[in-house]
Write a protein that holds these residues in place. Sequence first.
Motif, PDB file in Angstrom:
ATOM      1  N   LEU A 100       0.598   5.764  -1.457  1.00  0.00           N
ATOM      2  CA  LEU A 100      -0.395   5.560  -0.695  1.00  0.00           C
ATOM      3  C   LEU A 100      -1.384   6.456  -1.495  1.00  0.00           C
ATOM      4  CD1 LEU A 100      -2.272   5.360   1.173  1.00  0.00           C
ATOM      5  CD2 LEU A 100      -1.035   6.923   2.672  1.00  0.00           C
ATOM      6  N   LEU A 101      -1.328   8.153  -1.467  1.00  0.00           N
ATOM      7  CA  LEU A 101      -2.003   9.044  -2.668  1.00  0.00           C
ATOM      8  C   LEU A 101      -1.988   8.489  -4.195  1.00  0.00           C
ATOM      9  CD1 LEU A 101      -0.152  12.251  -0.931  1.00  0.00           C
ATOM     10  CD2 LEU A 101      -2.615  11.231  -0.081  1.00  0.00           C
ATOM     11  N   LEU A 102      -1.823   8.461  -3.922  1.00  0.00           N
ATOM     12  CA  LEU A 102      -1.704   7.574  -6.063  1.00  0.00           C
ATOM     13  C   LEU A 102      -2.368   6.399  -5.771  1.00  0.00           C
ATOM     14  CD1 LEU A 102       1.274   8.304  -8.017  1.00  0.00           C
ATOM     15  CD2 LEU A 102      -0.730   9.245  -7.987  1.00  0.00           C
ATOM     16  N   ALA A 103      -2.654   5.648  -5.413  1.00  0.00           N
ATOM     17  CA  ALA A 103      -2.970   5.212  -4.811  1.00  0.00           C
ATOM     18  C   ALA A 103      -4.840   4.627  -4.467  1.00  0.00           C
ATOM     19  CB  ALA A 103      -2.859   2.890  -3.737  1.00  0.00           C
ATOM     20  N   LEU A 104      -5.022   5.880  -4.140  1.00  0.00           N
ATOM     21  CA  LEU A 104      -6.165   6.107  -3.344  1.00  0.00           C
ATOM     22  C   LEU A 104      -7.044   6.915  -4.279  1.00  0.00           C
ATOM     23  CD1 LEU A 104      -5.318   7.389   0.253  1.00  0.00           C
ATOM     24  CD2 LEU A 104      -6.347   5.578  -0.161  1.00  0.00           C
ATOM     25  N   GLN A 162       8.135   7.648  -0.989  1.00  0.00           N
ATOM     26  CA  GLN A 162       7.398   6.534  -1.884  1.00  0.00           C
ATOM     27  C   GLN A 162       6.502   6.159  -0.977  1.00  0.00           C
ATOM     28  OE1 GLN A 162      10.982   4.518  -1.873  1.00  0.00           O
ATOM     29  NE2 GLN A 162      12.542   5.305  -2.637  1.00  0.00           N
ATOM     30  N   VAL A 163       6.421   6.029   0.152  1.00  0.00           N
ATOM     31  CA  VAL A 163       5.235   5.771   0.574  1.00  0.00           C
ATOM     32  C   VAL A 163       4.080   6.596   0.700  1.00  0.00           C
ATOM     33  CG1 VAL A 163       4.360   4.745   3.012  1.00  0.00           C
ATOM     34  CG2 VAL A 163       6.581   4.168   2.284  1.00  0.00           C
ATOM     35  N   LEU A 164       4.113   7.674   0.915  1.00  0.00           N
ATOM     36  CA  LEU A 164       3.087   9.179   0.641  1.00  0.00           C
ATOM     37  C   LEU A 164       2.189   8.874  -0.216  1.00  0.00           C
ATOM     38  CD1 LEU A 164       1.905  10.992   2.205  1.00  0.00           C
ATOM     39  CD2 LEU A 164       3.372  12.579   2.142  1.00  0.00           C
ATOM     40  N   ILE A 217       5.686   2.033 -15.459  1.00  0.00           N
ATOM     41  CA  ILE A 217       7.180   1.611 -15.931  1.00  0.00           C
ATOM     42  C   ILE A 217       8.077   2.240 -15.005  1.00  0.00           C
ATOM     43  CG2 ILE A 217       7.972   3.044 -17.470  1.00  0.00           C
ATOM     44  CD1 ILE A 217       5.299   3.172 -18.618  1.00  0.00           C
ATOM     45  N   PRO A 218       8.314   3.495 -14.623  1.00  0.00           N
ATOM     46  CA  PRO A 218       9.958   3.152 -13.884  1.00  0.00           C
ATOM     47  C   PRO A 218      10.233   2.313 -13.062  1.00  0.00           C
ATOM     48  CG  PRO A 218       7.983   5.510 -13.553  1.00  0.00           C
ATOM     49  CD  PRO A 218       7.598   4.410 -14.120  1.00  0.00           C
ATOM     50  N   MET A 219       9.256   1.114 -12.138  1.00  0.00           N
ATOM     51  CA  MET A 219       9.373   0.133 -11.522  1.00  0.00           C
ATOM     52  C   MET A 219       9.992  -0.640 -11.904  1.00  0.00           C
ATOM     53  SD  MET A 219       7.551  -1.928  -8.687  1.00  0.00           S
ATOM     54  CE  MET A 219       6.628  -2.468  -9.310  1.00  0.00           C
ATOM     55  N   TRP A 259      10.463   4.291  -7.229  1.00  0.00           N
ATOM     56  CA  TRP A 259      10.286   2.818  -6.719  1.00  0.00           C
ATOM     57  C   TRP A 259       8.486   3.354  -5.995  1.00  0.00           C
ATOM     58  CZ3 TRP A 259      12.086  -1.333  -7.774  1.00  0.00           C
ATOM     59  CH2 TRP A 259      12.308  -1.925  -8.574  1.00  0.00           C
ATOM     60  N   PHE A 260       8.037   4.181  -6.246  1.00  0.00           N
ATOM     61  CA  PHE A 260       6.847   4.592  -6.150  1.00  0.00           C
ATOM     62  C   PHE A 260       5.621   3.841  -5.921  1.00  0.00           C
ATOM     63  CE2 PHE A 260       5.831   7.762  -9.298  1.00  0.00           C
ATOM     64  CZ  PHE A 260       4.941   7.153  -9.629  1.00  0.00           C
ATOM     65  N   PRO A 261       5.705   4.414  -7.659  1.00  0.00           N
ATOM     66  CA  PRO A 261       5.179   2.741  -7.970  1.00  0.00           C
ATOM     67  C   PRO A 261       4.588   1.177  -7.059  1.00  0.00           C
ATOM     68  CG  PRO A 261       6.482   3.518 -10.175  1.00  0.00           C
ATOM     69  CD  PRO A 261       6.616   3.844  -8.454  1.00  0.00           C
ATOM     70  N   PHE A 262       6.050   0.789  -6.275  1.00  0.00           N
ATOM     71  CA  PHE A 262       5.766  -0.587  -5.606  1.00  0.00           C
ATOM     72  C   PHE A 262       5.207   0.007  -4.213  1.00  0.00           C
ATOM     73  CE2 PHE A 262       7.707  -2.395  -1.812  1.00  0.00           C
ATOM     74  CZ  PHE A 262       7.688  -4.084  -2.462  1.00  0.00           C
ATOM     75  N   THR A 263       5.007   0.948  -3.684  1.00  0.00           N
ATOM     76  CA  THR A 263       4.036   1.074  -2.440  1.00  0.00           C
ATOM     77  C   THR A 263       2.290   1.424  -3.425  1.00  0.00           C
ATOM     78  OG1 THR A 263       5.840   2.367  -0.954  1.00  0.00           O
ATOM     79  CG2 THR A 263       3.382   2.695  -0.887  1.00  0.00           C
TER      80      THR A 263
END
Length: 303
Positions: free
Chosen positions: A97-101, A92-94, A119-121, A176-180
């Motif tokens: 982080l990559l998508l945010a960058l 989730q964090v990895l 949407i998933p979040m 939950w990756f959208p949260f990060t």
Amino acid sequence: MGIAQPISWRQRQRYAWLLGLSPSLVVLTLLTLVPAAALLVTSLTPFSLTNPEATFNFSHPLVNYQQLLHDDRFLNSLVTQLKLSVVSVFFQVLIGLLLALLLNGPSRLLNGVRTLLLIPMVLPPIIVALIWKIIYTPDISPLHQILERMNLPLNSLIANPDTALWAIVVADVWQWFPFTMLMVLAALQMVPNEPREAASLDGASSFNIFRYIVLPHLKPVLAVCILFRLIDSFKAFPLIYILTDGGPGSVTEVTNYYGFIQAFNFSWWGHGSAIAVVILVGVFILSWLIGRAGWNDDSTTNG
């Protein structure tokens, strides 16, 4: 007679804050401390719905905790919980982080992509569980139908003991990756441009700019993301309840699900409460450790 000292402005401010916060503190106490105290008290008794007389029997207050130490099923649930929490939170964090960058920029297209990825979040956990139940059920799954047309048949992932837990991990990461991603995107807006521009002019590579300039600013935010997601990973009940029901066998039976079975399937509320207390203590210890790590990183960065 002594002259009464006038109340200073700061003292009046403190009184006003206390007066304003007192209703919220009372409600918070009633909603958190009272149920927690009831949980702790229940865990010290052999209370069971089949034996109501044992509700306030404190003759052996630690018997439930002693039984947990010799309960192989409980110990196995701790290992399963650890696997689920560590792997799911890591990805989730990895991925976040990559998508945010990748999506950090003032583009309308990027804004639309970021919105879609959130949407998933915002979906209810039970809806997420039902979505992945459809995906993992071969008879109705679009994924299985596509693979069959490609002559790549796939057995049910949630019915296979070797893949069931990792299938739940995939669903949890997707939700939950959208949260990060959202947290990191917000933090990236606060990273100053001057050090990055100076490093770029000096010939630093994009990786070194990220490693030595951007990442130190993101460490406190990543620590918060890890903390929040680890705590929530102990509550992955809907996914397990809908997808596997703790099976096949007990390979996906995490600690809170085992406590649910003890309390609501077998009516051993004292035993189930002891499991809940162990989870609560474990979450507090993890929160303290991660909080200290995040604080140390923050202090080092600021220093």
